[in-house]
Motif scaffolding. Structure first.
Motif, PDB file in Angstrom:
ATOM      1  N   ASP A  10       5.160   1.640 -19.005  1.00  0.00           N
ATOM      2  CA  ASP A  10       6.472   1.937 -18.432  1.00  0.00           C
ATOM      3  C   ASP A  10       6.367   3.027 -17.368  1.00  0.00           C
ATOM      4  OD1 ASP A  10       7.539   0.039 -20.121  1.00  0.00           O
ATOM      5  OD2 ASP A  10       8.314   1.501 -21.583  1.00  0.00           O
ATOM      6  N   LYS A  11       5.548   4.040 -17.643  1.00  0.00           N
ATOM      7  CA  LYS A  11       5.362   5.118 -16.661  1.00  0.00           C
ATOM      8  C   LYS A  11       4.696   4.585 -15.396  1.00  0.00           C
ATOM      9  CE  LYS A  11       5.058   9.002 -19.893  1.00  0.00           C
ATOM     10  NZ  LYS A  11       4.196  10.065 -20.404  1.00  0.00           N
ATOM     11  N   MET A  12       3.730   3.672 -15.565  1.00  0.00           N
ATOM     12  CA  MET A  12       3.066   3.087 -14.395  1.00  0.00           C
ATOM     13  C   MET A  12       4.046   2.243 -13.588  1.00  0.00           C
ATOM     14  SD  MET A  12      -0.708   2.051 -15.809  1.00  0.00           S
ATOM     15  CE  MET A  12      -1.778   3.257 -16.597  1.00  0.00           C
ATOM     16  N   LYS A  13       4.919   1.507 -14.289  1.00  0.00           N
ATOM     17  CA  LYS A  13       5.945   0.712 -13.592  1.00  0.00           C
ATOM     18  C   LYS A  13       6.851   1.625 -12.780  1.00  0.00           C
ATOM     19  CE  LYS A  13       6.468  -3.294 -16.603  1.00  0.00           C
ATOM     20  NZ  LYS A  13       7.164  -3.818 -17.771  1.00  0.00           N
ATOM     21  N   LYS A  14       7.242   2.755 -13.380  1.00  0.00           N
ATOM     22  CA  LYS A  14       8.120   3.704 -12.676  1.00  0.00           C
ATOM     23  C   LYS A  14       7.420   4.267 -11.444  1.00  0.00           C
ATOM     24  CE  LYS A  14      10.912   4.947 -16.639  1.00  0.00           C
ATOM     25  NZ  LYS A  14      11.015   5.808 -17.797  1.00  0.00           N
ATOM     26  N   THR A  15       6.120   4.494 -11.539  1.00  0.00           N
ATOM     27  CA  THR A  15       5.358   4.966 -10.381  1.00  0.00           C
ATOM     28  C   THR A  15       5.433   3.936  -9.256  1.00  0.00           C
ATOM     29  OG1 THR A  15       3.844   6.207 -11.809  1.00  0.00           O
ATOM     30  CG2 THR A  15       3.067   5.698  -9.598  1.00  0.00           C
ATOM     31  N   MET A  16       5.284   2.651  -9.603  1.00  0.00           N
ATOM     32  CA  MET A  16       5.364   1.583  -8.595  1.00  0.00           C
ATOM     33  C   MET A  16       6.768   1.514  -7.983  1.00  0.00           C
ATOM     34  SD  MET A  16       2.654   0.078  -7.743  1.00  0.00           S
ATOM     35  CE  MET A  16       3.479  -1.097  -6.697  1.00  0.00           C
ATOM     36  N   ILE A  17       7.785   1.625  -8.827  1.00  0.00           N
ATOM     37  CA  ILE A  17       9.166   1.588  -8.330  1.00  0.00           C
ATOM     38  C   ILE A  17       9.394   2.728  -7.349  1.00  0.00           C
ATOM     39  CG2 ILE A  17      11.588   1.912  -9.014  1.00  0.00           C
ATOM     40  CD1 ILE A  17      10.814   0.356 -11.639  1.00  0.00           C
ATOM     41  N   SER A  18       8.902   3.908  -7.713  1.00  0.00           N
ATOM     42  CA  SER A  18       9.047   5.084  -6.845  1.00  0.00           C
ATOM     43  C   SER A  18       8.306   4.882  -5.520  1.00  0.00           C
ATOM     44  CB  SER A  18       8.510   6.315  -7.577  1.00  0.00           C
ATOM     45  OG  SER A  18       8.495   7.423  -6.738  1.00  0.00           O
ATOM     46  N   LEU A  19       7.080   4.362  -5.602  1.00  0.00           N
ATOM     47  CA  LEU A  19       6.308   4.114  -4.378  1.00  0.00           C
ATOM     48  C   LEU A  19       7.031   3.117  -3.479  1.00  0.00           C
ATOM     49  CD1 LEU A  19       3.702   4.299  -2.625  1.00  0.00           C
ATOM     50  CD2 LEU A  19       2.859   2.352  -3.933  1.00  0.00           C
ATOM     51  N   ASN A  20       7.504   2.020  -4.063  1.00  0.00           N
ATOM     52  CA  ASN A  20       8.188   1.002  -3.259  1.00  0.00           C
ATOM     53  C   ASN A  20       9.464   1.551  -2.623  1.00  0.00           C
ATOM     54  OD1 ASN A  20       6.251  -1.006  -3.565  1.00  0.00           O
ATOM     55  ND2 ASN A  20       7.127  -1.692  -5.500  1.00  0.00           N
ATOM     56  N   LYS A 118      -1.144   7.818   2.477  1.00  0.00           N
ATOM     57  CA  LYS A 118      -1.047   9.044   1.655  1.00  0.00           C
ATOM     58  C   LYS A 118      -0.156   8.803   0.446  1.00  0.00           C
ATOM     59  CE  LYS A 118      -1.631  12.720   5.033  1.00  0.00           C
ATOM     60  NZ  LYS A 118      -0.885  13.546   5.953  1.00  0.00           N
ATOM     61  N   LYS A 119       0.970   8.156   0.681  1.00  0.00           N
ATOM     62  CA  LYS A 119       1.885   7.855  -0.426  1.00  0.00           C
ATOM     63  C   LYS A 119       1.216   6.928  -1.442  1.00  0.00           C
ATOM     64  CE  LYS A 119       6.179   8.426   2.216  1.00  0.00           C
ATOM     65  NZ  LYS A 119       6.651   9.654   1.650  1.00  0.00           N
ATOM     66  N   GLY A 120       0.450   5.959  -0.936  1.00  0.00           N
ATOM     67  CA  GLY A 120      -0.285   5.048  -1.809  1.00  0.00           C
ATOM     68  C   GLY A 120      -1.325   5.786  -2.630  1.00  0.00           C
ATOM     69  N   LYS A 167      -4.116  -2.181  -8.072  1.00  0.00           N
ATOM     70  CA  LYS A 167      -4.086  -3.335  -7.157  1.00  0.00           C
ATOM     71  C   LYS A 167      -2.695  -3.492  -6.553  1.00  0.00           C
ATOM     72  CE  LYS A 167      -7.792  -6.258  -8.886  1.00  0.00           C
ATOM     73  NZ  LYS A 167      -8.128  -6.934 -10.123  1.00  0.00           N
ATOM     74  N   GLU A 168      -1.645  -3.304  -7.379  1.00  0.00           N
ATOM     75  CA  GLU A 168      -0.270  -3.412  -6.867  1.00  0.00           C
ATOM     76  C   GLU A 168       0.002  -2.355  -5.806  1.00  0.00           C
ATOM     77  OE1 GLU A 168       3.073  -3.751  -9.557  1.00  0.00           O
ATOM     78  OE2 GLU A 168       1.902  -5.000 -10.928  1.00  0.00           O
ATOM     79  N   VAL A 169      -0.489  -1.124  -6.041  1.00  0.00           N
ATOM     80  CA  VAL A 169      -0.316  -0.047  -5.058  1.00  0.00           C
ATOM     81  C   VAL A 169      -0.996  -0.453  -3.748  1.00  0.00           C
ATOM     82  CG1 VAL A 169      -1.010   2.314  -4.459  1.00  0.00           C
ATOM     83  CG2 VAL A 169      -0.052   1.842  -6.720  1.00  0.00           C
TER      84      VAL A 169
END
Length: 183
Positions: A10-20, A118-120, A167-169
């Motif tokens: 869940d934390k990793m998903k939130k990281t992806m949501i934040s990045l996107n 950088k964000k990635g 990989k998603e990042v």
């Protein structure tokens, strides 16, 4: 999925949501209404997102049109845009605010791609930190009569999750970089 690992996913998903969300806010020379997502205006004493007090449309590839539902909000929205770090100058005709996106120079595009990378990289670091936290928590399970094999298996699952989100990042960063470099 094991409930001991679920919270880390869940934390990793939130990281992806934040990045996107961060990547969506970077303007790529084309009009993207998401660049206004972080902007708020004072609406009857409450900070309110622009999308909740106005109709935001993209009539042309390089223009955003903002039509407030109350005419008194034109000056307030204009001020919010000018005070933001968007680097855009709003123009209004008394009813509608228009944001014109200038064509990006090659140098500016390269700077934006660097920023995207950088964000990635920051997102990857966050995912790896989550993996580290998960592995630390799993090591503590060893003291609670959980077999070494089970802990190894859980660590492998955490590693697979980490690889998946890294990989998603990378995919998100590549997509945004291509979008920015497309003239």
């Amino acid at each position: 999925m094991d409930e001991r690992i679920q919270k880390y996913e869940d934390k990793m998903k939130k990281t992806m949501i934040s990045l996107n969300a961060d990547l969506a806010a970077i303007r790529a020379g084309r009009a993207n209404p998401h660049i206004l997502d972080k902007l708020t205006v004072d609406y009857y004493g409450a900070p309110t997102p622009i999308q909740q007090v106005a109709n935001v449309t993209v009539p042309e590839a390089r223009m955003i049109q903002i039509q407030p539902w109350e005419s008194r909000l034109i000056k307030v929205i204009e001020k919010a845009i000018l005070c933001s770090d968007l680097g855009l100058n709003p123009s209004n005709d008394g009813k509608v605010i228009r944001l014109i996106f200038p064509e990006l120079t090659e140098e500016r595009r390269k700077d934006l791609v660097k920023d995207v990378k950088k964000k990635g990289e920051a997102a990857k670091v966050a995912v790896r930190n989550i993996r580290r936290d998960a592995n630390d928590a799993l090591k503590k399970l060893a003291k609670q009569d959980v077999s070494e094999d089970e802990i190894k298996e859980l660590e492998e699952k955490v590693q697979k999750l980490t690889d998946k989100y890294i990989k998603e990042v990378d995919a998100s960063v590549d997509t945004k970089s291509k979008e920015i470099m497309t003239v």
